[in-house]
Write an enzyme that holds these catalytic residues in place. Structure first.
Site, PDB file in Angstrom:
ATOM      1  N   HIS A  53       0.417  -1.391   0.223  1.00 19.70           N
ATOM      2  CA  HIS A  53      -0.083  -0.471  -0.226  1.00 19.70           C
ATOM      3  C   HIS A  53       0.747   1.225   0.400  1.00 19.70           C
ATOM      4  O   HIS A  53       0.844   2.169  -0.855  1.00 19.70           O
ATOM      5  CB  HIS A  53      -1.149   0.146   1.023  1.00 19.70           C
ATOM      6  CG  HIS A  53      -2.053  -0.407   1.146  1.00 19.70           C
ATOM      7  ND1 HIS A  53      -2.078  -2.254   1.059  1.00 19.70           N
ATOM      8  CD2 HIS A  53      -3.682   0.049   1.421  1.00 19.70           C
ATOM      9  CE1 HIS A  53      -3.345  -2.528   0.863  1.00 19.70           C
ATOM     10  NE2 HIS A  53      -4.342  -1.230   0.454  1.00 19.70           N
ATOM     11  N   HIS A  68       0.393  -3.699   8.982  1.00 19.35           N
ATOM     12  CA  HIS A  68       1.335  -3.503   9.242  1.00 19.35           C
ATOM     13  C   HIS A  68       2.347  -2.875  10.111  1.00 19.35           C
ATOM     14  O   HIS A  68       1.727  -2.221  10.615  1.00 19.35           O
ATOM     15  CB  HIS A  68       2.288  -1.845   7.531  1.00 19.35           C
ATOM     16  CG  HIS A  68       1.903  -3.326   6.883  1.00 19.35           C
ATOM     17  ND1 HIS A  68       2.931  -3.836   6.041  1.00 19.35           N
ATOM     18  CD2 HIS A  68       1.116  -3.110   5.045  1.00 19.35           C
ATOM     19  CE1 HIS A  68       2.335  -4.563   5.234  1.00 19.35           C
ATOM     20  NE2 HIS A  68       1.025  -3.640   4.435  1.00 19.35           N
TER      21      HIS A  68
END
Length: 387
Positions: free
Chosen positions: A156, A203
Site C-alpha cells: 500500500h 503493518h
C-alpha cells in the site's frame, strides 16, 4: 541499530499508534447483546469471542474486528479517514482511478502510472513472499482487515508513493499547474495511505517505512529513463511481445509458498492489466489515434464548470461499466475454457487456486480489461458523443 529495527517492527508501536488515534480493544469481559431481547456474557480475556462477527455492534458501542476481538472507536473522524485512505491502495481504487486519468486527463499520464504501478507492486509482492515477515500480532493490535499474506514491505505504501510522485513528476510536461500544490498533495496522499496501514493494524512502522523507501528508490533510479521507455513502448515492433510474455513469465515464476496466498493472484491481476494497457497503447500509436490532448505542451486545463464536471462523471460511469462488463464476460469465458481443459468443476474454488488455472484466468481477464481501457472505451466515447 538492531534496537531501532526491533522498535519499528514491534506490534506495541502499532498498538500505541492506534490508541493515540482513538482505536482501543474492548474490556476483557463484558455483556454482549446478540439480538433483540437476548444478552449473553462472553469472556474476552484471550482477545477473541466465538460468537463475535465482523462489524457486529454491541449494546455499548463496541465493534468486532476481523480476528473476532472487540474494539472501541473513540475518534470517529480519524476512523473514517484512515479506512478511506486504506482503500486508496486496493484494487477498486486502481481499476477506477487509473482509467479515470486516461479518460478525463491524458492517456500519457495513465501510461506512466500503470507502468510504475506494475513494477513497484511486483517487486513489493515478491519481497513479501521471499522475506516472509509476519504482520503485527493481535493482541495487542486491533486488526480491521483480514489478509493472509506476509507484511514486509507494505505494498500500500509502495503503490501510494509510486502513483502520487509519478503523477507529480510526469504532469508538469503535459499540463500547467502549481508544482508546490502538487507536491503537498502527493505527500499528504502517500502519508495518509501509509499511516492507514498502521491504523488498520496490518503493518508495522518498519513495513511502511521500507515500502516508502523502496518505492522512492525505484522512482529515482528509473526516472531518467522514462522518456526512452515511453518511446520503446509505443514504437518498437518488439514492444507487444515483451509486454505480453515478460509479465506472463514473471507470473508463472512467482515464488512458491507452502500455503495458499492471494499475493500471486493479485500480482497476476496487476501485470495482466498493465500488459493489456501497454499493447493497447502500442496499437493506438500504430492506428494514429492516441486520444491524447493536442499541444503545445504543457496545456492549460479548462476551468471546472458544471458541464465539464458532468461530462467527466458520465465518461467515468460509462467507462467503468464497460470495464466491469469486460471483467465479468472475460472471466466467465476464461474460467469455463480452463476448467473444461483441466477437467474440474467451474464452481470448484480450490481448483481455481491451482497455478495452471489461477495464473491464466487472472492474466487473460485483466489483459482484456487493459486492452479495453486503452483502446475501446475512448472509441465508445466518440460514438456516443462523450469525447
Amino acid at each position: 541499530m538492531w534496537s531501532v529495527v526491533s522498535y519499528l517492527s514491534s506490534s506495541e508501536l502499532v498498538a500505541g499508534f492506534q490508541r493515540a488515534c482513538g482505536l482501543f480493544p474492548a474490556p476483557s469481559a463484558t455483556h454482549v447483546r446478540i439480538g433483540p431481547g437476548s444478552t449473553k456474557t462472553h469472556c474476552l480475556a484471550n482477545g477473541t469471542s466465538p460468537t463475535c462477527q465482523d462489524g457486529e455492534h454491541t449494546e455499548n458501542g463496541r465493534t468486532c474486528d476481523v480476528s473476532g476481538s472487540y474494539f472501541q472507536v473513540r475518534n470517529w473522524p480519524l476512523y473514517f479517514l484512515f479506512l478511506v485512505s486504506a482503500n486508496l491502495g486496493n484494487e477498486v481504487f486502481y481499476i477506477s482511478f487509473l482509467p479515470f486519468i486516461h479518460w478525463n486527463l491524458d492517456p500519457f499520464l495513465c501510461r506512466r502510472l500503470v507502468n510504475m504501478w506494475a513494477v513497484v507492486m511486483y517487486i513489493g509482492q515478491v519481497m513479501k513472499d521471499k522475506l516472509k515477515i509476519p504482520r503485527p500480532s493481535s493482541p495487542p493490535v486491533v486488526k480491521l482487515e483480514q489478509r493472509i499474506e506476509f507484511g514486509m514491505p507494505s505494498t500500500h505504501a509502495m503503490a501510494a508513493t509510486a502513483i502520487a510522485f509519478t503523477l507529480l513528476l510526469s504532469a508538469p510536461e503535459r499540463v500547467k499547474f502549481q508544482f508546490e500544490f502538487g507536491l503537498v498533495a502527493a505527500v499528504v496522499l502517500s502519508s495518509l495511505v501509509s499511516l492507514s496501514r498502521l491504523y488498520t493494524g496490518m503493518h508495522s512502522a518498519l513495513d511502511v517505512i521500507c515500502g516508502t523507501l523502496i518505492s522512492a528508490f525505484i522512482l529515482v533510479a528509473s526516472y531518467p529513463h522514462w522518456d526512452s521507455l515511453d518511446f520503446f513502448q509505443l514504437n518498437s515492433p518488439l514492444s507487444p511481445a515483451i509486454s505480453l510474455f515478460l509479465p506472463l513469465i514473471l507470473c508463472y515464476k512467482y515464488p512458491e509458498l507452502d500455503h495458499y496466498s492471494a499475493t500471486r493472484a493479485d500480482t497476476t491481476i496487476i501485470l495482466g492489466a498493465s500488459a493489456g494497457c501497454s499493447v493497447g497503447y502500442w496499437l493506438n500509436q500504430r492506428l494514429g489515434v492516441t486520444f491524447e490532448p493536442s499541444g503545445p505542451f504543457p496545456v492549460t486545463l479548462p476551468p471546472m464548470t458544471p458541464a465539464i464536471f458532468i461530462l467527466g462523471a458520465l465518461r467515468f460511469c460509462v467507462g467503468l461499466l464497460i470495464l466491469v462488463l469486460t471483467r465479468q464476460v472475460m472471466k466467465w469465458i476464461a474460467l469455463w475454457l480452463l476448467c473444461s481443459h483441466y477437467g474440474v468443476a467451474v464452481n470448484d474454488t480450490n481448483a481455481h487456486r491451482r497455478k495452471e488455472i489461477e495464473v491464466p484466468l487472472k492474466f487473460l481477464t485483466y489483459l482484456a480489461i487493459g486492452l479495453v481501457n486503452s483502446m475501446v472505451v475512448c472509441r465508445v466515447f466518440t460514438l456516443v458523443g462523450l469525447l
